[in-house]
Each structure stands twice: as C-alpha cells, then as structure tokens.
Enzyme design. Structure first.
Site, mmCIF file in Angstrom:
data_model
loop_
_atom_site.group_PDB
_atom_site.id
_atom_site.type_symbol
_atom_site.label_atom_id
_atom_site.label_comp_id
_atom_site.label_asym_id
_atom_site.label_seq_id
_atom_site.Cartn_x
_atom_site.Cartn_y
_atom_site.Cartn_z
ATOM 1 N N SER A 295 0.921 -1.168 -0.053
ATOM 2 C CA SER A 295 -0.113 0.028 0.135
ATOM 3 C C SER A 295 0.803 1.108 0.110
ATOM 4 O O SER A 295 1.965 1.246 0.610
ATOM 5 C CB SER A 295 -0.989 -0.016 1.289
ATOM 6 O OG SER A 295 -1.730 1.205 1.209
ATOM 7 N N LYS A 350 -4.582 -6.859 3.324
ATOM 8 C CA LYS A 350 -4.537 -5.781 2.026
ATOM 9 C C LYS A 350 -5.923 -5.476 1.802
ATOM 10 O O LYS A 350 -6.343 -4.143 1.596
ATOM 11 C CB LYS A 350 -3.715 -5.834 0.971
ATOM 12 C CG LYS A 350 -3.484 -4.743 -0.216
ATOM 13 C CD LYS A 350 -2.922 -3.637 0.306
ATOM 14 C CE LYS A 350 -3.237 -2.171 -0.346
ATOM 15 N NZ LYS A 350 -3.693 -2.203 -1.763
ATOM 16 N N GLU A 357 -9.976 1.971 4.063
ATOM 17 C CA GLU A 357 -9.824 2.952 3.173
ATOM 18 C C GLU A 357 -11.153 3.454 2.805
ATOM 19 O O GLU A 357 -11.061 4.971 2.723
ATOM 20 C CB GLU A 357 -8.558 2.599 2.253
ATOM 21 C CG GLU A 357 -8.414 3.349 1.017
ATOM 22 C CD GLU A 357 -7.511 2.884 0.082
ATOM 23 O OE1 GLU A 357 -6.444 2.353 0.194
ATOM 24 O OE2 GLU A 357 -8.031 2.874 -1.340
HETATM 25 C C1 6PG Z 1 -3.051 1.230 -1.427
HETATM 26 C C2 6PG Z 1 -4.485 1.610 -2.505
HETATM 27 C C3 6PG Z 1 -4.305 0.958 -3.760
HETATM 28 C C4 6PG Z 1 -5.185 1.535 -4.638
HETATM 29 C C5 6PG Z 1 -6.616 0.935 -4.453
HETATM 30 C C6 6PG Z 1 -7.756 1.831 -5.504
HETATM 31 O O1 6PG Z 1 -3.263 0.863 -0.657
HETATM 32 O O2 6PG Z 1 -2.120 1.946 -2.118
HETATM 33 O O3 6PG Z 1 -5.543 0.979 -1.699
HETATM 34 O O4 6PG Z 1 -4.283 -0.379 -3.533
HETATM 35 O O5 6PG Z 1 -5.114 2.944 -4.796
HETATM 36 O O6 6PG Z 1 -6.661 -0.352 -4.728
HETATM 37 O O7 6PG Z 1 -8.766 1.233 -5.228
HETATM 38 P P1 6PG Z 1 -10.094 1.392 -5.944
HETATM 39 O O8 6PG Z 1 -9.653 1.813 -7.256
HETATM 40 O O9 6PG Z 1 -10.922 0.541 -5.661
HETATM 41 O O10 6PG Z 1 -10.550 2.868 -5.391
#
Ligand code: 6PG
Length: 628
Positions: A295, A350, A357
């Site tokens: 992430s 994750k 998130e």
């Molecule tokens: C992270 C984010 C990354 C990504 C998301 C976006 O932790 O860096 O979560 O993995 O930005 O998966 O997800 P969506 O396109 O579903 O909002």
C-alpha cells in the site's frame, strides 16, 4: 576456461563497434569473424553474392580452430552466426560460449547502411541475411537501436547479473517501476522483466533501466528464460502485474525455468482465495508463493510503502530482509513490513486495508458534503477546518490530501467542482464486503462505502430523481464544527473496530494467526490509511482479545462521542444529506450495545412461514410454534 562472447546479428547491425567496446571494457581481445573468411568468400561478398551453407562451414571451422589460443583470456568475436546450427558449431569445442544477439528490423539496418560512408552496400545481401537469420531465444538479447553506450552498459550489466541479481521483478507499470527504483536505491541488485508485445511493449525493461541512474547495476530483460537465469538461488521474483488471469499466466511462463525452493511474491491486489489456490498448487511443486499486500500508491512504492506479506516463514526468511529494506518506517524506525500470517493472509489483510480505506474516504466525503452543502461553508473554510483537525488527533494521510484537494483550482475555478461525481472502484472494496459476509463479520461501514460508490455511479438516475422530487437540501441552522469533529472521530473508531474485528474473525476462520497490533503498526506509515488513530490502536490491540470498542481507553471516547454522532446523523439526514457511513457507524454501535435486539421478531417470522424453529431465552432447546 574463460568465456568467449559471440556478438551476432545481420551485417550492419553494429557487431564490430559493440564487440570492440565490450572487449575493451572486459579487457579481453576482440576478433572479427570476417577476418577468417577464405579469399573465395571475400570475393563473393564483395560482388554482393550471398554466402551459402557450404561457404560458411569452412569459415566457421577456421574460427573454432583459434579457440585454444583464446580460451584462457576469453575473447569477443563479432560474427553474423545467423543460423542456429552455425552457433552450435561455434559452441561445440568450448563450453563457455555466450551469444550476444543484436536485434533490429530490416528497415533500421537498411537505413544505417545507407548512410555509412565508404561502405559497399547491396540490399539483396541484407535481405538474404534476414532470410537466413534464426534469431536466438537465449543468451543476451539486445535492441540494437539503442545508443552504443546504452547497449554496451546493458550487455556488461547482463553479464554481471547472469548469476548475481538478488531480486527479479516482473511488470513495469507505474507501481512496478517505482518499487524497482526503491529496491535499487537500497542497493538490491535487480533483474527486471516486462512482457513482450510486438510493436506495443518492446524492450520496456531495458529502456527503463537506462532511464534512471539508480538502476545502473540492474538489468532489463525481454526474454523470460534469460531473466530467470539471471537470479541468484533461491530465486526471488516479485510480480507487479494486474490481479487476475495475468498472474496465472506469468506464473505459468516462469514455472519451466524455476527450481525447488524458489520464491514468487505477488505484490498486486490479488484476491486472497486466488493466492491460497496458487500457494497450494506451487507448494506441490516445491515453489513458495507469497501474497504480498503493498500500500501507498506510486509515491509510497518509490519512497517506502507499507508491506503486508503472507506465506511460509521459510520463504519470508529469504525475502523479508529485502522487503523490510524498502518499506516505510514507523515512529521507532522499524520497517512497516512484517509477515502477517500464513496462506493468502497477506492479500486478505491488504483487502481489509482497502475496505477501511473506502470507508475512511467516504467519511471525509460526507464531512465535506455536510460542511459545504448544509453548513454553507466555503472551500477555503473547509480546507482550514481539515488543516486544524490534521494538527490534532484526527491527523491522517487521507485528511491531509483532502485539504489539498479542496484548495486546488484550475483556471481560477475549484477543481473539485468539475470532477464528475461518479466514484470508480477496482474491486477490493466489494471483495472485502463479500469476504466479511462469508465469514459472518458485520461490515456495516465498509459495505456502505462500497454501496455509496455504486450509487454515485448511477449519475443519470440521480439526476432524474432530483428532477422528479425537487427537494432542496436545507441548511443546518445550529451548526457546530466541534460536534462534527467528535462525530467524525467516533465514526472512525467504529470503522476501524469493524475492520480489525473482521481480521480477527478471518484469522480464526482460516487459522492464519494474525497479529492485529502488528498489522496496525505496519499501517502507521507508508499506506493510505496511516493516521494518528492507527498509532493509538497499536497498544490497544496488543494482547486485547476483543473489539476495540470494549477497550477501557476507548469506552470513554465513544461514550463522549456517540451523542455527537447521533446529533450529526439526525441533523444531516434531516436536512437531506446522504451519509451512509456516518449512519452505518451509528447503527452498528447502537446494535452492538443492545443486549436485546429486534432479532426475536426475525426468528418468529422465520418459524411462522417456514417452520425454521427458534431458541428461547427462558429454556434450552429448539422450538416450533403452530402460529395460527
Ligand atoms: C493502496 C491503495 C491501492 C489502490 C486502491 C484503489 O493501498 O495503495 O489501496 O491499492 O489505490 O486499490 O482502489 P479503488 O480503485 O478500488 O479505489
């Protein structure tokens, strides 16, 4: 015995120039195969007559005869060696012969030859060379259209790397590129591979390596076998390809070249059940597979992401030190990377991170909406409130970026006002909801955040609804920022409680042995949900075997905040706001503190229409009632 390097390719592709430069760097002699042609061959070539097999065999034999003189120091030989059988002849008497193939299109070579001064060039001869050419699939394969310096560097690095790269990385999209640079910045020697799609993705890895100085000791590959062979044992290969069939396809293409004990890490947002399946399938072949949650977006990948690997301890012992080097640091300077559990747990963790998130993002969107459309505040006033909150215990990465977002203008206009209000999603939010429901974990806030994105995407319907009902949003008259802040804080704690309880349930369900406090710790930096609250959760989760809502340090906070959460939910809903995550957090909290719930009615209904039976509060057993 030293290696004899054969720089091969069609006439005019640059064999002599490149061969001489390599020989100079390696400090070994250079030879030009043209110097060994018998006079009859030279005459033919000068007249523009293509050579045939029978012309080439004696010539190759003359070269091979030189090997005893070359084998101690090694040598670089520039030789067309167009056919596989010619190359086999050149390898027959000496084990250590490496081919370096300079590859280029007919048009490129033709153009280069046409501008060469004092050089006799017969296009028929060039065509015949291309017709004869059987391009090698192994050895060092290079794009001859690169500059001389780039080519020489690529070849020398590939030679160095052939048995020494500590880590391989496949997939040079945005995240793959940033992670590679991060590994290289930490002095980890890398081999990089990107798929070869003719005319679309060619030499991506080689070109990338030459674009960044930190990759000077890394090597780019366009051929998977050479890539795999360049890695030290046990091979450690990091995949940064799109989740789904692409991961299976890459694993399948790697398998023939792997050895027992090699380790594949999938750093994409793969579904944890796919990771479990891949782990089991590869385990049977002696290959380790780790699902590695990463992430932090592009910047995190480059400067320090939060890393959530799951898999066997044996495999983690090999890759952990590399992953921990590139991870973000927590406040004590420790890596925000730790083995979270076994099997597919890395990707599960994750996925729940992404669920939290989603709800954290939605909560900020709801605060913004209340402040702007019901508190009637300007964007600058909202930015100032976010800044103020960020100075205290509400500090989070998402709130920081949201303040910047509301201040951003384009041509003097707020950018937020022209961004289409349809939220997209790649799938992890809804996967996390499905997974939570499958193991019986209440997921109120996160499920609502996913639904909010779905409803937002139905823009046309929403516009129709507005036209049909024409109900104006109302101002909240007794508006109080401190109340909203307290409600926001309370809802965030509830959202985190829901996320961590889901991890607790999953850990029991799948027998993963997740350490929730350690997961909170690796989420304190590098990742999207890093925040002061996450810091506070580390000691709360440590050794506490229940929801954080029941922790002695949390109870007073929620006791104070829940009344403000009620006020905000009532005010906002009453004035026409849609606040799914605020209201879900309150609903979840209300349900979690009701010793007696409305489920008695559900059980009675089930028994009424389906004789599904029920249990009683006043006596043991299973009961059915004839209701009418
Ligand atoms: C992270 C984010 C990354 C990504 C998301 C976006 O932790 O860096 O979560 O993995 O930005 O998966 O997800 P969506 O396109 O579903 O909002």
């Amino acid at each position: 015995m030293a290696t004899i390097y054969i720089v091969m390719g069609v006439s005019g592709v640059g064999k002599t120039t490149i061969g001489k430069a390599i020989a100079q760097q390696l400090k070994i002699p250079f030879y030009d195969a043209d110097d060994f042609h018998p006079p009859s061959n030279k005459d033919k070539m000068a007249s523009g007559t293509p050579l045939q097999d029978e012309d080439r065999w004696p010539w190759l034999d003359t070269i091979v005869v030189q090997y005893p003189q070359w084998k101690f120091k090694g040598a670089v030989l520039a030789c067309s060696a167009l056919k596989k059988e010619y190359r086999s002849r050149l390898q027959v008497d000496h084990k250590q012969v490496e081919t370096i193939y300079l590859s280029a299109s007919f048009a490129f070579v033709q153009q280069r030859l046409s501008v060469r001064k004092n050089h006799f060039f017969n296009p028929t001869l060039l065509q015949s060379q291309f017709d004869t050419l059987e391009a090698p699939e192994s050895g060092i394969i290079c794009d001859a259209t690169l500059s001389k310096d780039s080519l020489v560097r690529h070849i020398i690095n590939t030679m160095k790397q052939q048995t020494t790269s500590q880590l391989g990385l496949i997939g040079l999209g945005v995240m793959g590129k940033s992670l590679s640079r991060n590994f290289a910045n930490h002095n980890i020697t890398m081999s990089l591979y990107n798929r070869h799609v003719p005319n679309v993705e060619e030499d991506v890895a080689v070109q990338f390596v030459y674009s960044y100085p930190e990759l000077k000791d890394s090597c780019g590959f366009d051929a998977i076998e050479a890539f795999v062979n360049s890695l030290s044992l046990p091979r450690k290969i990091f995949l940064m390809v799109n989740a789904g069939p692409a991961v299976d396809a890459v694993v399948t293409s790697l398998e023939p070249y792997l050895s027992i004990g090699d380790i594949i890490m999938d750093g994409g947002n793969s579904h944890y059940l796919d990771t479990e399946r891949r782990t089991k399938a590869l385990q049977e072949k002696g290959i380790h597979f780790l699902g590695v949650g990463v992430s932090g977006g592009e910047e995190g990948a480059l400067k320090g992401p939060s890393i959530m690997p799951g898999g066997t301890t044996e495999a983690y012992e090999h890759v952990g030190p590399l992953l921990e080097k590139i991870a973000a640091r927590d406040t004590h300077g420790n890596a925000c990377c730790a083995k979270v559990g076994s099997g597919g747990s890395g990707h599960f963790v994750k996925m729940i991170h992404n669920g939290i998130e989603y709800a954290e993002m939605q909560l900020i969107a709801e605060v913004y909406d209340i402040l702007r459309h019901h508190g009637m505040l300007s964007l600058e006033e909202i930015a100032q409130i976010f800044d103020l909150w960020n100075e205290g215990e509400e500090n989070s990465y998402l709130l920081e970026i949201s303040s910047k977002i509301v201040r951003k203008t384009e041509d003097g206009q707020p950018l937020i006002d022209v961004i289409l209000d349809k939220a997209q999603q790649k799938g992890t939010g809804s996967w996390s909801t499905t997974a939570a429901l499958q193991i019986g974990a209440p997921f109120d806030t996160i499920a609502q955040a996913v639904l909010a994105r779905i409803i937002s995407s139905e823009k046309e319907q929403r516009v129709k609804g507005q036209q049909h009902y024409n109900i104006e949003r109302e101002e909240i008259t007794n508006f109080d920022i401190a109340t909203i802040k307290s409600a926001y804080h309370t809802a965030r704690i509830i959202n985190h409680a829901i996320g961590f309880e889901t991890l607790r349930k999953a850990s029991k369900h799948y027998d993963w042995d997740l350490h929730l406090s350690e997961i909170a710790r690796i989420w304190t930096n590098g990742c999207i949900i890093r925040s002061t609250l996450m810091e506070q959760l580390i000691p709360i989760l440590d050794g506490f075997d229940d929801t954080i809502l029941f922790h002695e340090s949390v109870i007073p906070q929620i006791t104070n905040g829940q009344s403000n959460l009620k006020i905000i939910v009532q005010q906002a809903m009453g004035t026409g706001a849609s606040i799914p995550v605020f209201s879900a957090s309150l609903s979840y909290f209300n349900a979690m503190i009701q010793g007696d719930s409305s489920a008695s009615m559900i059980q009675a209904q089930r028994d009424f229409f389906g004789a599904h039976t029920y249990q009683r509060k006043d006596k043991e057993g299973t009961f059915h009632t004839v209701w009418e």
